[in-house]
Design a protein around this motif. Structure first.
Motif, PDB file in Angstrom:
ATOM      1  N   PHE A  32      -1.454   0.220  -4.586  1.00  0.00           N
ATOM      2  CA  PHE A  32      -2.580   1.066  -4.187  1.00  0.00           C
ATOM      3  C   PHE A  32      -3.099   0.577  -2.834  1.00  0.00           C
ATOM      4  O   PHE A  32      -3.558  -0.566  -2.720  1.00  0.00           O
ATOM      5  CB  PHE A  32      -3.683   1.010  -5.243  1.00  0.00           C
ATOM      6  N   PRO A  33      -3.054   1.428  -1.811  1.00  0.00           N
ATOM      7  CA  PRO A  33      -3.429   0.968  -0.470  1.00  0.00           C
ATOM      8  C   PRO A  33      -4.925   0.747  -0.285  1.00  0.00           C
ATOM      9  O   PRO A  33      -5.332   0.022   0.620  1.00  0.00           O
ATOM     10  CB  PRO A  33      -2.923   2.089   0.445  1.00  0.00           C
ATOM     11  N   ASP A  34      -5.746   1.374  -1.140  1.00  0.00           N
ATOM     12  CA  ASP A  34      -7.190   1.204  -0.985  1.00  0.00           C
ATOM     13  C   ASP A  34      -7.870   1.488  -2.317  1.00  0.00           C
ATOM     14  O   ASP A  34      -7.263   2.024  -3.259  1.00  0.00           O
ATOM     15  CB  ASP A  34      -7.742   2.127   0.113  1.00  0.00           C
ATOM     16  N   ALA A  35      -9.149   1.142  -2.385  1.00  0.00           N
ATOM     17  CA  ALA A  35      -9.902   1.280  -3.632  1.00  0.00           C
ATOM     18  C   ALA A  35     -10.093   2.735  -4.026  1.00  0.00           C
ATOM     19  O   ALA A  35     -10.097   3.069  -5.222  1.00  0.00           O
ATOM     20  CB  ALA A  35     -11.253   0.580  -3.494  1.00  0.00           C
ATOM     21  N   ASP A  36     -10.255   3.635  -3.052  1.00  0.00           N
ATOM     22  CA  ASP A  36     -10.440   5.052  -3.377  1.00  0.00           C
ATOM     23  C   ASP A  36      -9.211   5.618  -4.087  1.00  0.00           C
ATOM     24  O   ASP A  36      -9.331   6.397  -5.042  1.00  0.00           O
ATOM     25  CB  ASP A  36     -10.721   5.849  -2.100  1.00  0.00           C
ATOM     26  N   THR A  37      -8.037   5.247  -3.608  1.00  0.00           N
ATOM     27  CA  THR A  37      -6.804   5.721  -4.251  1.00  0.00           C
ATOM     28  C   THR A  37      -6.690   5.165  -5.665  1.00  0.00           C
ATOM     29  O   THR A  37      -6.309   5.882  -6.601  1.00  0.00           O
ATOM     30  CB  THR A  37      -5.576   5.305  -3.418  1.00  0.00           C
ATOM     31  N   LEU A  38      -7.033   3.909  -5.833  1.00  0.00           N
ATOM     32  CA  LEU A  38      -6.998   3.304  -7.169  1.00  0.00           C
ATOM     33  C   LEU A  38      -7.971   4.007  -8.110  1.00  0.00           C
ATOM     34  O   LEU A  38      -7.620   4.329  -9.255  1.00  0.00           O
ATOM     35  CB  LEU A  38      -7.337   1.816  -7.068  1.00  0.00           C
ATOM     36  N   VAL A  71       8.950  -0.549  -5.820  1.00  0.00           N
ATOM     37  CA  VAL A  71       7.529  -0.342  -5.546  1.00  0.00           C
ATOM     38  C   VAL A  71       7.322   1.079  -5.034  1.00  0.00           C
ATOM     39  O   VAL A  71       8.054   1.546  -4.156  1.00  0.00           O
ATOM     40  CB  VAL A  71       7.012  -1.360  -4.508  1.00  0.00           C
ATOM     41  N   GLN A  72       6.331   1.751  -5.608  1.00  0.00           N
ATOM     42  CA  GLN A  72       5.912   3.035  -5.060  1.00  0.00           C
ATOM     43  C   GLN A  72       4.510   2.875  -4.482  1.00  0.00           C
ATOM     44  O   GLN A  72       3.647   2.216  -5.072  1.00  0.00           O
ATOM     45  CB  GLN A  72       5.934   4.127  -6.123  1.00  0.00           C
ATOM     46  N   VAL A  73       4.311   3.450  -3.322  1.00  0.00           N
ATOM     47  CA  VAL A  73       3.003   3.411  -2.677  1.00  0.00           C
ATOM     48  C   VAL A  73       2.213   4.629  -3.137  1.00  0.00           C
ATOM     49  O   VAL A  73       2.669   5.768  -2.985  1.00  0.00           O
ATOM     50  CB  VAL A  73       3.141   3.393  -1.144  1.00  0.00           C
ATOM     51  N   ALA A  74       1.063   4.385  -3.736  1.00  0.00           N
ATOM     52  CA  ALA A  74       0.245   5.483  -4.249  1.00  0.00           C
ATOM     53  C   ALA A  74      -0.197   6.396  -3.108  1.00  0.00           C
ATOM     54  O   ALA A  74      -0.552   5.938  -2.023  1.00  0.00           O
ATOM     55  CB  ALA A  74      -0.967   4.924  -4.983  1.00  0.00           C
ATOM     56  N   ASP A  75      -0.165   7.696  -3.388  1.00  0.00           N
ATOM     57  CA  ASP A  75      -0.506   8.704  -2.382  1.00  0.00           C
ATOM     58  C   ASP A  75      -1.446   9.714  -3.037  1.00  0.00           C
ATOM     59  O   ASP A  75      -1.049  10.420  -3.966  1.00  0.00           O
ATOM     60  CB  ASP A  75       0.776   9.381  -1.887  1.00  0.00           C
ATOM     61  N   ARG A  76      -2.676   9.780  -2.552  1.00  0.00           N
ATOM     62  CA  ARG A  76      -3.669  10.640  -3.200  1.00  0.00           C
ATOM     63  C   ARG A  76      -3.274  12.115  -3.160  1.00  0.00           C
ATOM     64  O   ARG A  76      -3.395  12.830  -4.160  1.00  0.00           O
ATOM     65  CB  ARG A  76      -5.036  10.446  -2.534  1.00  0.00           C
ATOM     66  N   ALA A  77      -2.811  12.588  -2.013  1.00  0.00           N
ATOM     67  CA  ALA A  77      -2.464  14.008  -1.896  1.00  0.00           C
ATOM     68  C   ALA A  77      -1.302  14.363  -2.816  1.00  0.00           C
ATOM     69  O   ALA A  77      -1.331  15.385  -3.517  1.00  0.00           O
ATOM     70  CB  ALA A  77      -2.120  14.342  -0.446  1.00  0.00           C
ATOM     71  N   ALA A  78      -0.279  13.519  -2.825  1.00  0.00           N
ATOM     72  CA  ALA A  78       0.876  13.788  -3.689  1.00  0.00           C
ATOM     73  C   ALA A  78       0.472  13.715  -5.158  1.00  0.00           C
ATOM     74  O   ALA A  78       0.957  14.498  -5.988  1.00  0.00           O
ATOM     75  CB  ALA A  78       1.989  12.787  -3.389  1.00  0.00           C
ATOM     76  N   PHE A  79      -0.421  12.800  -5.483  1.00  0.00           N
ATOM     77  CA  PHE A  79      -0.874  12.674  -6.869  1.00  0.00           C
ATOM     78  C   PHE A  79      -1.647  13.919  -7.298  1.00  0.00           C
ATOM     79  O   PHE A  79      -1.468  14.420  -8.413  1.00  0.00           O
ATOM     80  CB  PHE A  79      -1.745  11.426  -7.015  1.00  0.00           C
ATOM     81  N   ARG A  80      -2.504  14.426  -6.407  1.00  0.00           N
ATOM     82  CA  ARG A  80      -3.263  15.637  -6.751  1.00  0.00           C
ATOM     83  C   ARG A  80      -2.318  16.817  -6.978  1.00  0.00           C
ATOM     84  O   ARG A  80      -2.526  17.629  -7.891  1.00  0.00           O
ATOM     85  CB  ARG A  80      -4.263  15.958  -5.639  1.00  0.00           C
ATOM     86  N   ARG A  97       5.407   9.845  -9.834  1.00  0.00           N
ATOM     87  CA  ARG A  97       6.269   9.034  -8.983  1.00  0.00           C
ATOM     88  C   ARG A  97       6.180   9.570  -7.557  1.00  0.00           C
ATOM     89  O   ARG A  97       6.090  10.781  -7.341  1.00  0.00           O
ATOM     90  CB  ARG A  97       7.737   9.089  -9.439  1.00  0.00           C
ATOM     91  N   ASN A  98       6.235   8.664  -6.618  1.00  0.00           N
ATOM     92  CA  ASN A  98       6.222   9.046  -5.212  1.00  0.00           C
ATOM     93  C   ASN A  98       7.630   9.468  -4.818  1.00  0.00           C
ATOM     94  O   ASN A  98       8.498   8.628  -4.554  1.00  0.00           O
ATOM     95  CB  ASN A  98       5.755   7.880  -4.342  1.00  0.00           C
ATOM     96  N   HIS A  99       7.874  10.771  -4.782  1.00  0.00           N
ATOM     97  CA  HIS A  99       9.225  11.272  -4.524  1.00  0.00           C
ATOM     98  C   HIS A  99       9.636  11.148  -3.068  1.00  0.00           C
ATOM     99  O   HIS A  99      10.756  11.529  -2.716  1.00  0.00           O
ATOM    100  CB  HIS A  99       9.349  12.724  -5.006  1.00  0.00           C
ATOM    101  N   ARG A 100       8.762  10.629  -2.244  1.00  0.00           N
ATOM    102  CA  ARG A 100       9.211  10.305  -0.893  1.00  0.00           C
ATOM    103  C   ARG A 100      10.094   9.066  -0.907  1.00  0.00           C
ATOM    104  O   ARG A 100      10.735   8.748   0.100  1.00  0.00           O
ATOM    105  CB  ARG A 100       8.011  10.094   0.029  1.00  0.00           C
ATOM    106  N   GLY A 101      10.123   8.390  -2.029  1.00  0.00           N
ATOM    107  CA  GLY A 101      11.053   7.277  -2.163  1.00  0.00           C
ATOM    108  C   GLY A 101      10.390   6.015  -2.667  1.00  0.00           C
ATOM    109  O   GLY A 101       9.278   5.671  -2.267  1.00  0.00           O
ATOM    110  N   LEU A 102      11.089   5.345  -3.581  1.00  0.00           N
ATOM    111  CA  LEU A 102      10.643   4.047  -4.065  1.00  0.00           C
ATOM    112  C   LEU A 102      11.186   2.964  -3.139  1.00  0.00           C
ATOM    113  O   LEU A 102      12.330   3.030  -2.693  1.00  0.00           O
ATOM    114  CB  LEU A 102      11.141   3.808  -5.491  1.00  0.00           C
TER     115      LEU A 102
END
Length: 448
Positions: A32-38, A71-80, A97-102
């Motif tokens: 999770f890159p930041d607290a808001d995403t978490l 590792v997948q990097v959390a992405d708020r837009a993709a998650f929504r 899953r972040n389909h831009r790639g693990l």
């Protein structure tokens, strides 16, 4: 969360990791890159610093235990976008899953703030001899890990000559059947690897019995399958845009097959598997759509904590979800037959099983044709015994079995025949229409 509580949470996670690691091959950690995403994706999960520290500790521990860490990097837009239209449940949130790639290898560790994982050399046994000898012994001794590691190394480094030598040595010492088993195992290993955006990529094949003349559009056929709903949600499939000849698939040795996989993952046309010429397709009567399949089912650590390790599928037991997808696939096959001027798609199978699938189809077709011939012979024999009287047939369907009884029109019983579904050219319920073309049917035995 207090420092003591955070430390305890990390220790608890590590204890669970050590317990589960022997049964794990790979795991996905979410960064999770930041607290808001978490907060959006894991409300109430705890402080960002504790989650990050836990991920770092888990990555180091699991890698040390031989587990592949992705590792997948959390992405708020993709998650929504993922959650749009889905029920907001913990399971749905964890399934993203972040389909831009693990991220894999050094990139995965760097994303977590760790030094790249040191590369571990393959385990070497004390066995002496050539590489082919060692592979033969590992295969014969059923030493799973030693065989897998050595075979994977030879495949990945393009050592088809060594692999072929090992197959011949196995044949000379243990017999041709054992050599065939080794050859099959090597091909099955070569067609899949821990590469690609999902962490696992494999080659699949869709053999198709082609109609005479111009074959159907392979792009349309492949896309129609992908969009049909017949595939599991965690699978992502991409077909090559042109037909391949079955003989070309069968000719690929393991290392060459792995190169096909690597090239397709890179978005390139496979050099060792060129498109089929029209004459090749006409001569064989079959074309093959070759596909690259990404499997996004590698579990995340959070899913493992919440739900446990995925249970391996029971041998020979179909789940309700699999049964539903099988029905969708059959409907797609029927639609493809209509749209493709009579083409008959077979099953979507691993690349290494394409030619076997075609052979099974031809054998089944032969059995079905022989069943129809058996019915004709059965009727002809009864007519010879009827001494000029008209022969009629009373056909009944029992499940998938067809039961035939022949009588003279006056009611004299002549003979009966029972045929299983595999012997019939069409389902048993459709056979009466076919039977009417060469013998009169009656709804009840004559004279009753």
């Amino acid at each position: 969360m207090s420092p003591a509580a955070a430390s305890q949470a990390i220790e608890d996670a590590l204890a669970l990791a050590r317990d589960l690691a022997p049964r794990m091959a790979a795991v996905v950690l979410t960064h999770f890159p930041d607290a808001d995403t978490l907060d959006l994706m894991r409300p109430g999960a705890g402080p960002l610093e504790t989650i990050a520290a836990t991920n770092r500790a888990l990555a180091a521990e699991l890698a040390q235990e031989g587990v592949e860490v992705l590792v997948q990097v959390a992405d708020r837009a993709a998650f929504r976008r993922w959650m749009d239209g889905r029920a907001d449940t913990p399971q749905a949130r964890l399934a993203w899953r972040n389909h831009r790639g693990l991220l894999q290898g050094p990139a995965a560790f760097q994303a977590l703030g760790l030094a790249p994982e040191p590369t571990k050399p393959p385990r070497r046994g004390k066995a002496s001899g050539t590489l082919a000898d060692r592979l033969m012994r590992a295969f014969a001794d059923e030493e799973g890990q030693e065989f897998d590691e050595l075979a994977e190394e030879l495949i990945a480094t393009g050592r088809d000559g060594v692999l072929d030598q090992a197959i011949r040595k196995v044949g000379a010492r243990f017999g041709e059947e054992a050599a065939q088993d080794l050859a099959h195992d090597l091909l099955a290993m070569a067609e899949g690897a821990r590469i690609g955006p999902s962490g696992w990529a494999t080659l699949v094949a869709l053999p198709v019995a082609l109609p005479p003349g111009t074959p159907p559009d392979p792009v349309f056929l492949g896309e129609s399958l992908i969009t049909s709903g017949a595939l599991a949600e965690e699978l992502e499939l991409r077909f090559l845009p042109e037909w391949r000849a079955p003989e070309a698939l069968d000719a690929l040795p393991p290392a060459a097959l792995r190169r096909v996989l690597v090239e397709m993952v890179a978005g390139e046309e496979p050099t060792a598997l060129p498109p089929a010429k029209p004459t090749q397709l006409q001569e064989s009567g079959f074309g093959v759509l070759v596909g690259l399949q990404y499997d996004w089912a590698i579990p995340s650590w959070e899913e493992i904590v919440a739900q446990g390790l995925p249970e391996p599928p029971e041998e020979g037991k179909e789940t309700p979800e699999e049964a539903a997808r099988a029905q969708v696939f059959e409907r797609w096959r029927a639609a493809a037959y209509e749209a493709g001027d009579g083409c008959v798609p077979l099953a979507l199978v691993p690349f290494s099983e394409a030619t076997a699938e075609i052979a099974d189809f031809l054998q089944e077709a032969s059995d079905q044709t022989s069943g129809l011939a058996e019915i004709r012979d059965f009727v002809d024999m009864a007519r010879s015994e009827a001494l000029g009287e008209e022969v009629v047939c009373h056909a009944t369907v029992e499940g998938e079995r067809l039961q035939l009884a022949l009588y003279t029109r006056a009611g004299r019983f002549l003979d009966e025949l029972s045929l299983e579904a595999g012997q019939l050219p069409v389902p048993a319920t459709e056979m009466p229409e076919l039977l009417r073309t060469f013998v009169p049917l009656v709804s009840q035995p004559p004279g009753r």
